[in-house]
Design an enzyme around this catalytic site. Structure first.
Site, PDB file in Angstrom:
ATOM      1  N   LYS A  42      16.684 -85.846  35.824  1.00 51.79           N
ATOM      2  CA  LYS A  42      16.297 -87.129  35.236  1.00 51.79           C
ATOM      3  C   LYS A  42      15.171 -87.759  36.051  1.00 51.79           C
ATOM      4  O   LYS A  42      15.040 -87.480  37.244  1.00 51.79           O
ATOM      5  CB  LYS A  42      17.497 -88.094  35.267  1.00 51.79           C
ATOM      6  CG  LYS A  42      18.617 -87.770  34.295  1.00 51.79           C
ATOM      7  CD  LYS A  42      19.718 -88.806  34.380  1.00 51.79           C
ATOM      8  CE  LYS A  42      20.856 -88.491  33.421  1.00 51.79           C
ATOM      9  NZ  LYS A  42      20.478 -88.629  32.011  1.00 51.79           N
TER      10      LYS A  42
ATOM     11  N   ARG B 123      29.015 -83.042  27.110  1.00 48.17           N
ATOM     12  CA  ARG B 123      29.659 -82.232  26.073  1.00 48.17           C
ATOM     13  C   ARG B 123      30.176 -80.918  26.638  1.00 48.17           C
ATOM     14  O   ARG B 123      31.142 -80.360  26.128  1.00 48.17           O
ATOM     15  CB  ARG B 123      28.689 -82.031  24.904  1.00 48.17           C
ATOM     16  CG  ARG B 123      27.441 -81.277  25.252  1.00 48.17           C
ATOM     17  CD  ARG B 123      26.318 -81.492  24.254  1.00 48.17           C
ATOM     18  NE  ARG B 123      25.613 -82.755  24.457  1.00 48.17           N
ATOM     19  CZ  ARG B 123      24.620 -83.186  23.692  1.00 48.17           C
ATOM     20  NH1 ARG B 123      24.205 -82.457  22.665  1.00 48.17           N
ATOM     21  NH2 ARG B 123      24.039 -84.339  23.952  1.00 48.17           N
TER      22      ARG B 123
HETATM   23  N1  BES Z   1      25.061 -89.547  30.812  1.00 50.35           N
HETATM   24  C1  BES Z   1      23.958 -89.268  29.972  1.00 50.35           C
HETATM   25  C2  BES Z   1      23.852 -90.241  28.809  1.00 50.35           C
HETATM   26  C3  BES Z   1      23.410 -91.639  29.150  1.00 50.35           C
HETATM   27  C4  BES Z   1      22.090 -91.907  29.483  1.00 50.35           C
HETATM   28  C5  BES Z   1      24.294 -92.683  29.056  1.00 50.35           C
HETATM   29  C6  BES Z   1      21.689 -93.197  29.753  1.00 50.35           C
HETATM   30  C7  BES Z   1      23.878 -93.985  29.314  1.00 50.35           C
HETATM   31  C8  BES Z   1      22.577 -94.233  29.668  1.00 50.35           C
HETATM   32  C9  BES Z   1      24.091 -87.878  29.368  1.00 50.35           C
HETATM   33  O1  BES Z   1      24.679 -86.937  30.185  1.00 50.35           O
HETATM   34  C10 BES Z   1      22.713 -87.405  29.082  1.00 50.35           C
HETATM   35  O2  BES Z   1      21.970 -87.215  29.996  1.00 50.35           O
HETATM   36  N2  BES Z   1      22.407 -87.212  27.803  1.00 50.35           N
HETATM   37  C11 BES Z   1      21.131 -86.767  27.400  1.00 50.35           C
HETATM   38  C12 BES Z   1      21.327 -85.770  26.297  1.00 50.35           C
HETATM   39  C13 BES Z   1      20.082 -85.027  25.917  1.00 50.35           C
HETATM   40  C14 BES Z   1      19.670 -84.109  27.060  1.00 50.35           C
HETATM   41  C15 BES Z   1      20.344 -84.243  24.670  1.00 50.35           C
HETATM   42  C16 BES Z   1      20.323 -87.970  26.929  1.00 50.35           C
HETATM   43  O3  BES Z   1      20.917 -88.882  26.313  1.00 50.35           O
HETATM   44  O4  BES Z   1      19.143 -88.034  27.196  1.00 50.35           O
HETATM   45 MN    MN Z   2      23.271 -85.976  31.448  1.00 47.90          MN
END
Ligand code: BES
Ligand code: MN
Ligand code: ZN
Length: 493
Positions: free
Chosen positions: A277, A351
């Site tokens: 990230k 997931r």
């Molecule tokens: N934990 C995150 C989702 C999240 C991001 C929750 C910001 C609250 C605030 C999750 O693990 C994630 O990174 N999801 C990705 C999925 C994508 C790679 C398909 C996302 O939401 O960008």
């Molecule tokens: Mn994630």
């Protein structure tokens, strides 16, 4: 914080603070009972201040009065409740939360609260009382694990006595739920170097040790390996903090009654892994275990309420880190179900851990499974911070969860899980990809999970927007503990 009921004369009781509501109205006879009796006791001083606009009436605005004449208690907290006919659940909660916050930041350590005697549109006296108690408990919360209150910090509230026609039992129940919410918030707010998968397991162990209807199972990586939980293991591989699958069992129904199962995403820190990230705000990803925190909190509330149910709480706990041992984009992982997953993005780790936890849960022959996860940033885009997303193929289960959200004002809104979205997960190298592309990101995440709970009564709650706040009132919200607990309370009748 102790909850009590109060029924004496407001003006002559000696407590640190008296809390009374005030409405926006020109008709003095429409004012709250407490406002009128306090106004009489102080010779009309309150109504004078109202006329001169020195008392605010908008919902959530508060006015302090010190040493009011004719009133025994040293402080009066007048809380704006808006228009009488518009006092709905939303405005009432605004008033309660504002009052609670003002009280918590004051020098008062106990109070009498008259907000709980107000009539709220479409709500009964028990709801009004429980909501006040829960909201005062909510604002009383302070994070303490790594920061102790300063010498001159305002005192926590010892006790609040509420005016209400509802029963003492409604208050005991509110205390049970408040304890669950506070536990969830303490877990959520803890830093990721302390709140590791093993730390979550220790928290669960402690619950089992102190409650005789509760037992715990904690699976370490070797046990998970033997069960074939390679998706959960894959996510944990990049971290020196090993993953855990945690299950708490509460048995308070006949031994052969099937359990309700709550499953929580417990990513104690989500860097994104190899699909790392961006830096800004990454610290917020300590909250990526708030699904786990909320199912643990709801479980604790259920135990304290002594609900006549069998309930199991499952937590998939891991830390998602980049490392030489970490899983990578392109990997194909065989999940516990036997289905294979092509990893296209290691940041779609929620997931991955949940699919194995869901497969494990189906073996408990559940009445229903509800999983809770901070699963997708797309959910924040879709619903913002006011609602969790409900995804399920069962309309009746969607209705149950929606209604629990409306009852508690811990609200959730349904998104579709139509099969039309499933094709976005098609992979050339495995049974599915772990991401479905840009369109409908929350729904394709739900679609992914649905493949592990075929023929089950199952729902998924995406709490990415609801689980924590930043900036103003920074921290874990404890949502959706109230919704989940209410859903299980409703299942008892
Ligand atoms: N934990 C995150 C989702 C999240 C991001 C929750 C910001 C609250 C605030 C999750 O693990 C994630 O990174 N999801 C990705 C999925 C994508 C790679 C398909 C996302 O939401 O960008
Ligand atoms: Mn994630
Ligand atoms: Zn995550």
């Amino acid at each position: 914080m102790d909850f009590k009921l109060f029924s004496d004369e407001l003006a002559h009781v000696n407590q640190d603070c008296i809390i009374a509501g005030v409405f926006k109205t020109t008709d003095a006879s429409m004012q709250s009972q407490a406002f009128k009796s306090l106004d009489t006791a102080c010779n009309g001083q309150l109504s004078q201040m109202l006329t001169s606009r020195d008392i605010a009436t908008a919902a959530g605005k508060v006015t302090w009065l010190h040493q009011p004449t004719g009133i025994t208690s040293p402080r009066l907290l007048i809380v704006g409740c808006g228009a009488v006919d518009k006092l709905d659940a939303g405005n009432y909660r605004k008033a309660c939360l504002a009052a609670g916050k003002a009280l918590r930041n004051s020098r008062a350590a106990n109070a009498i609260c008259a907000l709980s005697e107000l009539s709220v549109n479409n709500r009964d006296a028990s709801w009004v009382l429980q909501t006040a108690a829960l909201d005062f408990a909510h604002t009383d919360y302070r994070y303490t694990r790594t920061k102790k209150p300063g010498k001159h910090a305002s005192p926590a509230t010892d006790s609040i006595a509420f005016i209400s026609s509802a029963s003492e039992q409604a208050l005991t129940q509110a205390a049970a739920i408040a304890a669950g919410v506070a536990s969830a918030r303490h877990l959520g707010d803890a830093p990721p170097n302390l709140c590791t998968p093993v730390d979550l397991a220790e928290h669960a162990q402690q619950l089992a040790d102190t409650q005789d209807k509760v037992t715990v199972e904690i699976l370490d990586p070797q046990a998970m390996h033997e069960l074939g939980m390679h998706a959960l293991l894959a996510v944990g591989k990049g971290s020196i903090n090993p993953p855990r699958l945690i299950a708490l069992h509460y048995r308070n129904d006949s031994a052969d009654a099937d359990p309700y199962v709550l499953v929580g995403k417990g990513i104690t820190f989500d860097t994104g892994g190899i699909s790392i990230k961006p830096g800004p705000n990454m610290e917020q990803m300590k909250y990526d275990m708030c699904g786990a925190a909320s199912v643990l909190g709801a479980f604790e509330a259920v135990v304290r309420l002594n609900l006549p149910l069998n309930v199991t709480c499952v937590v998939a706990a891991a830390e998602n880190m980049p490392d030489g041992k970490a899983y990578r984009p392109g990997d194909v992982i065989t999940t516990m179900s036997g289905k294979t997953v092509e990893v296209l993005n290691t940041d779609a780790e929620g997931r991955m851990v949940l699919c194995d936890a869901l497969t494990w849960s189906t073996r408990l022959n559940p009445v229903a499974i509800v999983d809770v996860a901070t699963l997708t940033g797309a959910c924040v885009v879709a619903l913002g911070h006011h609602a969790a997303a409900i995804m399920t193929k069962q309309d009746s289960l969607a209705d149950e969860l929606y209604s629990a959200g409306q009852t508690t004002h811990d609200r959730a809104w349904r998104l579709p899980l139509w099969d039309d979205y499933q094709q976005q997960l098609d992979s050339d190298f495995a049974d599915m990809k772990n991401v479905g592309g840009m369109p409908a990101g929350s729904i394709t995440a739900g679609c992914f999970l649905s493949r592990y709970v075929e023929d089950q009564r199952w729902a998924h709650l995406d709490i990415a927007g609801a689980a924590w706040q930043w900036g103003k009132n920074n921290g874990c919200t404890g949502r959706p503990v109230r919704l989940l607990t209410q859903w299980l309370v409703d299942r008892c009748s």
